[in-house]
Enzyme design. Structure first.
Site, PDB file in Angstrom:
ATOM      1  N   CYS A   2       0.872  -1.157   0.000  1.00 34.31           N
ATOM      2  CA  CYS A   2       0.000   0.000   0.000  1.00 34.31           C
ATOM      3  C   CYS A   2       0.917   1.216   0.000  1.00 34.31           C
ATOM      4  O   CYS A   2       2.117   1.107   0.236  1.00 34.31           O
ATOM      5  CB  CYS A   2      -0.863   0.012   1.237  1.00 34.31           C
ATOM      6  SG  CYS A   2      -1.778  -1.531   1.432  1.00 34.31           S
ATOM      7  N   ARG A  27       1.403   1.574  -5.917  1.00 34.24           N
ATOM      8  CA  ARG A  27       1.597   0.563  -4.873  1.00 34.24           C
ATOM      9  C   ARG A  27       0.312  -0.191  -4.554  1.00 34.24           C
ATOM     10  O   ARG A  27       0.331  -1.141  -3.765  1.00 34.24           O
ATOM     11  CB  ARG A  27       2.118   1.225  -3.587  1.00 34.24           C
ATOM     12  CG  ARG A  27       3.394   2.003  -3.792  1.00 34.24           C
ATOM     13  CD  ARG A  27       3.805   2.680  -2.522  1.00 34.24           C
ATOM     14  NE  ARG A  27       4.438   1.757  -1.630  1.00 34.24           N
ATOM     15  CZ  ARG A  27       5.739   1.518  -1.567  1.00 34.24           C
ATOM     16  NH1 ARG A  27       6.551   2.168  -2.375  1.00 34.24           N
ATOM     17  NH2 ARG A  27       6.235   0.657  -0.725  1.00 34.24           N
ATOM     18  N   TRP A  74      -3.605  -1.901  -1.377  1.00 30.86           N
ATOM     19  CA  TRP A  74      -3.623  -3.186  -2.097  1.00 30.86           C
ATOM     20  C   TRP A  74      -4.081  -4.201  -1.064  1.00 30.86           C
ATOM     21  O   TRP A  74      -3.395  -4.452  -0.072  1.00 30.86           O
ATOM     22  CB  TRP A  74      -2.233  -3.536  -2.630  1.00 30.86           C
ATOM     23  CG  TRP A  74      -2.242  -4.776  -3.471  1.00 30.86           C
ATOM     24  CD1 TRP A  74      -2.619  -4.877  -4.772  1.00 30.86           C
ATOM     25  CD2 TRP A  74      -1.862  -6.098  -3.052  1.00 30.86           C
ATOM     26  NE1 TRP A  74      -2.498  -6.182  -5.196  1.00 30.86           N
ATOM     27  CE2 TRP A  74      -2.041  -6.954  -4.159  1.00 30.86           C
ATOM     28  CE3 TRP A  74      -1.400  -6.645  -1.858  1.00 30.86           C
ATOM     29  CZ2 TRP A  74      -1.768  -8.317  -4.112  1.00 30.86           C
ATOM     30  CZ3 TRP A  74      -1.129  -7.999  -1.822  1.00 30.86           C
ATOM     31  CH2 TRP A  74      -1.316  -8.824  -2.932  1.00 30.86           C
ATOM     32  N   ASN A  98       1.074  -0.090   5.736  1.00 28.00           N
ATOM     33  CA  ASN A  98       1.507  -0.851   4.571  1.00 28.00           C
ATOM     34  C   ASN A  98       2.208  -2.092   5.096  1.00 28.00           C
ATOM     35  O   ASN A  98       3.148  -1.973   5.881  1.00 28.00           O
ATOM     36  CB  ASN A  98       2.485  -0.002   3.737  1.00 28.00           C
ATOM     37  CG  ASN A  98       3.162  -0.806   2.643  1.00 28.00           C
ATOM     38  OD1 ASN A  98       2.603  -1.795   2.167  1.00 28.00           O
ATOM     39  ND2 ASN A  98       4.351  -0.393   2.249  1.00 28.00           N
ATOM     40  N   GLY A  99       1.748  -3.269   4.688  1.00 33.32           N
ATOM     41  CA  GLY A  99       2.408  -4.494   5.148  1.00 33.32           C
ATOM     42  C   GLY A  99       1.387  -5.470   5.712  1.00 33.32           C
ATOM     43  O   GLY A  99       0.190  -5.367   5.439  1.00 33.32           O
ATOM     44  N   GLU A 479       8.088 -14.529 -20.124  1.00 34.11           N
ATOM     45  CA  GLU A 479       7.730 -13.115 -19.957  1.00 34.11           C
ATOM     46  C   GLU A 479       6.474 -12.778 -20.781  1.00 34.11           C
ATOM     47  O   GLU A 479       5.583 -12.064 -20.312  1.00 34.11           O
ATOM     48  CB  GLU A 479       8.931 -12.253 -20.378  1.00 34.11           C
ATOM     49  CG  GLU A 479       8.690 -10.765 -20.520  1.00 34.11           C
ATOM     50  CD  GLU A 479       8.268 -10.053 -19.234  1.00 34.11           C
ATOM     51  OE1 GLU A 479       8.157 -10.709 -18.187  1.00 34.11           O
ATOM     52  OE2 GLU A 479       8.004  -8.848 -19.304  1.00 34.11           O
ATOM     53  N   LYS A 483       2.979 -11.402 -19.205  1.00 38.01           N
ATOM     54  CA  LYS A 483       2.372 -10.137 -19.652  1.00 38.01           C
ATOM     55  C   LYS A 483       0.924 -10.378 -20.079  1.00 38.01           C
ATOM     56  O   LYS A 483       0.032  -9.600 -19.743  1.00 38.01           O
ATOM     57  CB  LYS A 483       3.134  -9.542 -20.850  1.00 38.01           C
ATOM     58  CG  LYS A 483       4.484  -8.984 -20.571  1.00 38.01           C
ATOM     59  CD  LYS A 483       4.489  -7.562 -20.058  1.00 38.01           C
ATOM     60  CE  LYS A 483       4.705  -7.551 -18.575  1.00 38.01           C
ATOM     61  NZ  LYS A 483       6.075  -7.657 -18.134  1.00 38.01           N
ATOM     62  N   GLU A 486      -1.324 -10.993 -16.979  1.00 34.78           N
ATOM     63  CA  GLU A 486      -1.602  -9.869 -16.089  1.00 34.78           C
ATOM     64  C   GLU A 486      -2.434  -8.784 -16.754  1.00 34.78           C
ATOM     65  O   GLU A 486      -3.180  -8.085 -16.079  1.00 34.78           O
ATOM     66  CB  GLU A 486      -0.325  -9.319 -15.428  1.00 34.78           C
ATOM     67  CG  GLU A 486       0.641  -8.577 -16.284  1.00 34.78           C
ATOM     68  CD  GLU A 486       1.861  -8.068 -15.475  1.00 34.78           C
ATOM     69  OE1 GLU A 486       2.901  -7.877 -16.089  1.00 34.78           O
ATOM     70  OE2 GLU A 486       1.758  -7.861 -14.244  1.00 34.78           O
ATOM     71  N   HIS A 502       6.814 -33.711 -22.862  1.00 34.66           N
ATOM     72  CA  HIS A 502       6.841 -34.417 -21.570  1.00 34.66           C
ATOM     73  C   HIS A 502       5.568 -34.181 -20.763  1.00 34.66           C
ATOM     74  O   HIS A 502       5.575 -34.323 -19.547  1.00 34.66           O
ATOM     75  CB  HIS A 502       8.088 -34.007 -20.782  1.00 34.66           C
ATOM     76  CG  HIS A 502       9.349 -34.344 -21.499  1.00 34.66           C
ATOM     77  ND1 HIS A 502       9.794 -35.640 -21.650  1.00 34.66           N
ATOM     78  CD2 HIS A 502      10.238 -33.561 -22.171  1.00 34.66           C
ATOM     79  CE1 HIS A 502      10.902 -35.646 -22.361  1.00 34.66           C
ATOM     80  NE2 HIS A 502      11.197 -34.397 -22.692  1.00 34.66           N
ATOM     81  N   LYS A 602       2.130  -2.234  -8.424  1.00 35.75           N
ATOM     82  CA  LYS A 602       3.438  -2.087  -9.064  1.00 35.75           C
ATOM     83  C   LYS A 602       4.566  -2.564  -8.145  1.00 35.75           C
ATOM     84  O   LYS A 602       5.509  -3.189  -8.587  1.00 35.75           O
ATOM     85  CB  LYS A 602       3.629  -0.610  -9.428  1.00 35.75           C
ATOM     86  CG  LYS A 602       4.921  -0.301 -10.126  1.00 35.75           C
ATOM     87  CD  LYS A 602       4.874  -0.767 -11.550  1.00 35.75           C
ATOM     88  CE  LYS A 602       6.197  -0.592 -12.258  1.00 35.75           C
ATOM     89  NZ  LYS A 602       6.336  -1.548 -13.365  1.00 35.75           N
TER      90      LYS A 602
HETATM   91  O1  M6R Z   1      10.068  -4.164  -8.628  1.00 39.58           O
HETATM   92  P1  M6R Z   1      10.462  -5.569  -8.997  1.00 39.58           P
HETATM   93  O2  M6R Z   1      11.187  -5.636 -10.295  1.00 39.58           O
HETATM   94  O3  M6R Z   1      11.208  -6.261  -7.909  1.00 39.58           O
HETATM   95  O4  M6R Z   1       9.085  -6.326  -9.203  1.00 39.58           O
HETATM   96  C1  M6R Z   1       9.064  -7.695  -9.481  1.00 39.58           C
HETATM   97  C2  M6R Z   1       7.711  -8.137  -9.992  1.00 39.58           C
HETATM   98  O5  M6R Z   1       6.719  -7.845  -9.047  1.00 39.58           O
HETATM   99  C3  M6R Z   1       7.339  -7.467 -11.323  1.00 39.58           C
HETATM  100  O6  M6R Z   1       8.286  -7.703 -12.293  1.00 39.58           O
HETATM  101  C4  M6R Z   1       5.979  -8.005 -11.810  1.00 39.58           C
HETATM  102  O7  M6R Z   1       6.098  -9.347 -12.155  1.00 39.58           O
HETATM  103  C5  M6R Z   1       5.454  -7.175 -12.989  1.00 39.58           C
HETATM  104  N1  M6R Z   1       4.099  -6.804 -12.754  1.00 39.58           N
HETATM  105  C6  M6R Z   1       5.484  -7.893 -14.279  1.00 39.58           C
HETATM  106  O8  M6R Z   1       5.005  -7.121 -15.335  1.00 39.58           O
END
Ligand code: M6R
Length: 607
Positions: A2, A27, A74, A98-99, A479, A483, A486, A502, A602
């Site tokens: 948060c 956040r 969050w 936050n936490g 990756e 993407k 998400e 496999h 984020k």
């Molecule tokens: O800030 P960070 O690079 O440590 O974050 C890691 C992941 O949370 C971040 O890469 C996440 O997977 C992204 N939303 C992917 O697009």
């Protein structure tokens, strides 16, 4: 994950709190709220959903207090509703958090037995009641907070204001970051310096275990042992302007299109691109002494480390281990002498990655943090800070930070190869020359947007999508699948193409789009064989390759996207672009929220 903010001001603070929260929305954006003190009385306004809803409410019911706290959430404990939105308060105290408070259930039961009633499902509310209980037992606010902190287990950043205390703000940190800002007759706290940037650039970072008691004229910080300590004030470089989308529809789109420039900046920091050598000042690691590289990260950053594994093993013959930080930190692996532990993170605050870094430091292992936010905790705590120069990344889906991470990792692998005697001058220049061309490859890849948008029109109807690749294209497949999940909420899986037979090949039928990443490299022919296997089962193939690859592949595809021809070292960086564009345009066709996808944040500062 948060965002929290607090202000003791000379003017009504509600608009300032909202301004700070806008910068913290990355956040978390499940709900938002603020509380201020009006004539010594606590008043608050909260709203479920995005910050804009809180702003609307504030427009109709302005708050006038000169001291206050704010929060963007969050959700961890309890649904993302107004009832669970912060601040949580009693008649004595309001708190934002936050936490996660891990022992909240036990504390809640104890407080309930004392007759305290709860109006939310959050772990945070117990903090408000514990402080209230301590104050009812005669403690002053600061002592009540200290007594409460001693009872909490978990990771938290907290900020409190108190009934009747117009000149008091208390903040505490155990885990997630907190920064204190000093202005002219005003004082601020925030989850990061960017939140404070509109008000001040004089910033003090609280250390783990610190508790700060703030008034407009004094900042007093106590460490975990309760001893008053001095923490250095720094001048923050965080921009006071809210980053804008420019002419782009979304931050993500803007950030994808910034990649040619930021990759070029990141490379130029480490490499002399004209002279085709590694810059002297950036040779901060003695790679001859490194016997093993341990790479730890989460999400997209983890996939960057998987690509790096191929580079370091191939160019520098250096053994590499890759770990998800969430596994590494609890596995507590042995770390033999000669290990360099590398942590990769955009934010530099991801809880699991940070905990892993601290574990390595405690083991006496040398640590390096490859991080985008220079003021972040990882950048400050690691022995070696390796910056990526991607600039502020707002889109929750990481794009430019990923390509910047890859660029720096490629530069480091070349340097390692050179120092370890694996690369001669000519090979070093050839590799650096190839990287120097990346802005061009990235620009050309971005020009494929129109074709990819059309491909995505068909993709949006899919329930499941498979991504395949070999070698460095395998992490790219991972990756791409991340993407797509998400942003579009379509289920996507990625496999190393050779693994398919496999088990996962059982999933393949004529409804399954299979996206194959296959530059014409040393793995190409093997990948084509795996494509044959899925084509034989009716899969709809979408091939991302180059001219040579397209010419060499005789299979019928639903679409073939042709990337610019490029050397092997550049390909994983440029091929990130079609992965991003596919996810972006599928999401647009489906109408999902590209910059703030559901359930995500984020910066992941909870484990
Ligand atoms: O800030 P960070 O690079 O440590 O974050 C890691 C992941 O949370 C971040 O890469 C996440 O997977 C992204 N939303 C992917 O697009």
């Amino acid at each position: 994950m948060c965002g929290i903010i607090g202000i003791l001001g000379k003017r009504p603070v509600a608009p300032l709190l909202v301004d700070g929260l806008k910068r913290l929305e990355y956040r978390g954006y499940d709900s938002a709220g603020i509380a201020t003190l009006e004539k010594g009385r606590l008043v608050r306004l909260r709203a479920g959903g995005r910050l804009a809803r809180l702003e609307e409410k504030l427009h109709n019911h302005p708050l006038y207090g000169h001291s206050g706290i704010g929060h963007t959430r969050w959700a961890t404990h309890g649904a993302p509703t107004e009832r669970n939105a912060h601040p949580h308060m009693t008649d004595k105290v309001a708190v934002v958090h936050n936490g996660i408070i891990e022992n909240f259930a036990e504390l809640r039961a104890e407080l309930a037995a004392f007759g305290y009633r709860f109006s939310s499902d959050t772990d945070t509310e117990i903090v408000a009641h514990l402080v209230t209980n301590a104050m009812e037992n005669g403690l002053a606010p600061a002592a009540a907070v200290r007594q409460t902190l001693a009872r909490l287990r978990g990771a938290f950043a907290l900020a409190f204001i108190f009934t009747g205390e117009e000149d008091l703000l208390i903040a505490a940190r155990k885990g997630p970051p907190l920064a204190i800002g000093r202005g002219e007759g005003e004082v601020y706290i925030g989850s990061d310096a960017i939140a404070l940037a509109p008000f001040t650039n004089r910033v003090t970072y609280m250390e783990d275990g610190d508790c700060a008691v703030l008034s407009r004229s004094h900042i007093i910080i106590y460490d975990e042992a309760g001893k008053e300590v001095a923490r250095a004030e720094t001048v923050s470089t965080g921009s006071s302007f809210l980053v804008s989308k420019g002419n782009h529809r979304h931050f993500m789109q803007k950030e994808m299109f910034e990649q040619p420039e930021i990759v070029s900046h990141s490379l130029a920091h480490y490499l002399d691109l004209g002279g085709k050598t590694v810059k002297k000042a950036e040779q901060v690691i003695d790679w001859r002494r490194v016997e093993r590289l341990s790479c730890t990260a989460c999400g997209t950053a983890y996939y960057a480390t998987l690509v790096a594994k191929y580079w370091f093993e191939n160019l520098a013959r250096l053994p590499v281990e890759n770990d998800f930080a969430s596994e590494f930190r609890y596995r507590e692996p042995p770390l033999p002498a000669g290990t360099l532990s590398l942590f990769v993170s955009q934010s530099g605050e991801t809880a699991d990655t940070l905990a892993s870094l601290r574990y390595c430091r405690a083991q006496g292992v040398k640590t390096a943090a490859l991080v985008n936010v220079a003021e972040s905790t990882m950048a400050r705590e690691a022995d070696i800070f390796l910056p990526t120069l991607a600039g502020v990344e707002i889109g929750v889906a990481s794009t430019k930070a990923f390509t910047a991470q890859l660029s720096v990792l490629a530069a480091l692998a070349i340097e390692a190869g050179r120092q370890r005697g694996l690369l001669d001058k000519k090979q070093e220049s050839a590799l650096i020359g190839a990287l120097a061309e990346l802005p061009r490859y990235l620009n050309e890849a971005l020009k494929l947007e129109k074709q990819i948008k059309a491909v995505c029109h068909d993709l949006m109807a899919a329930k499941h999508v498979l991504y395949l690749g070999r070698g460095t294209a395998w992490p790219l497949a991972l990756e791409g699948a991340l993407k797509l999940k998400e942003l579009s909420y379509i289920h996507a899986e990625a496999y190393a193409a050779g693994e398919l037979k496999h088990g996962p090949i059982a999933l393949v039928d004529e409804t399954m789009p299979v996206i194959v990443i296959a530059p014409h490299d040393r793995w190409f022919e093997k990948t084509v064989s795996n494509m044959q296997e899925v084509a034989a089962r009716g899969a709809r193939l979408i091939l991302i390759t180059d001219k040579k690859g397209a010419a060499a592949c005789s299979l019928k595809t639903q679409a073939t996207v042709i990337m610019p021809d490029q050397p092997e070292i550049a390909a994983p960086i440029a091929y990130a672009v079609p992965m991003q564009l596919i996810a972006y345009h599928t999401a647009l066709w489906l109408g999902t929220d590209v910059d703030q996808p559901r359930n995500l944040a984020k910066s992941v500062t909870v484990e």
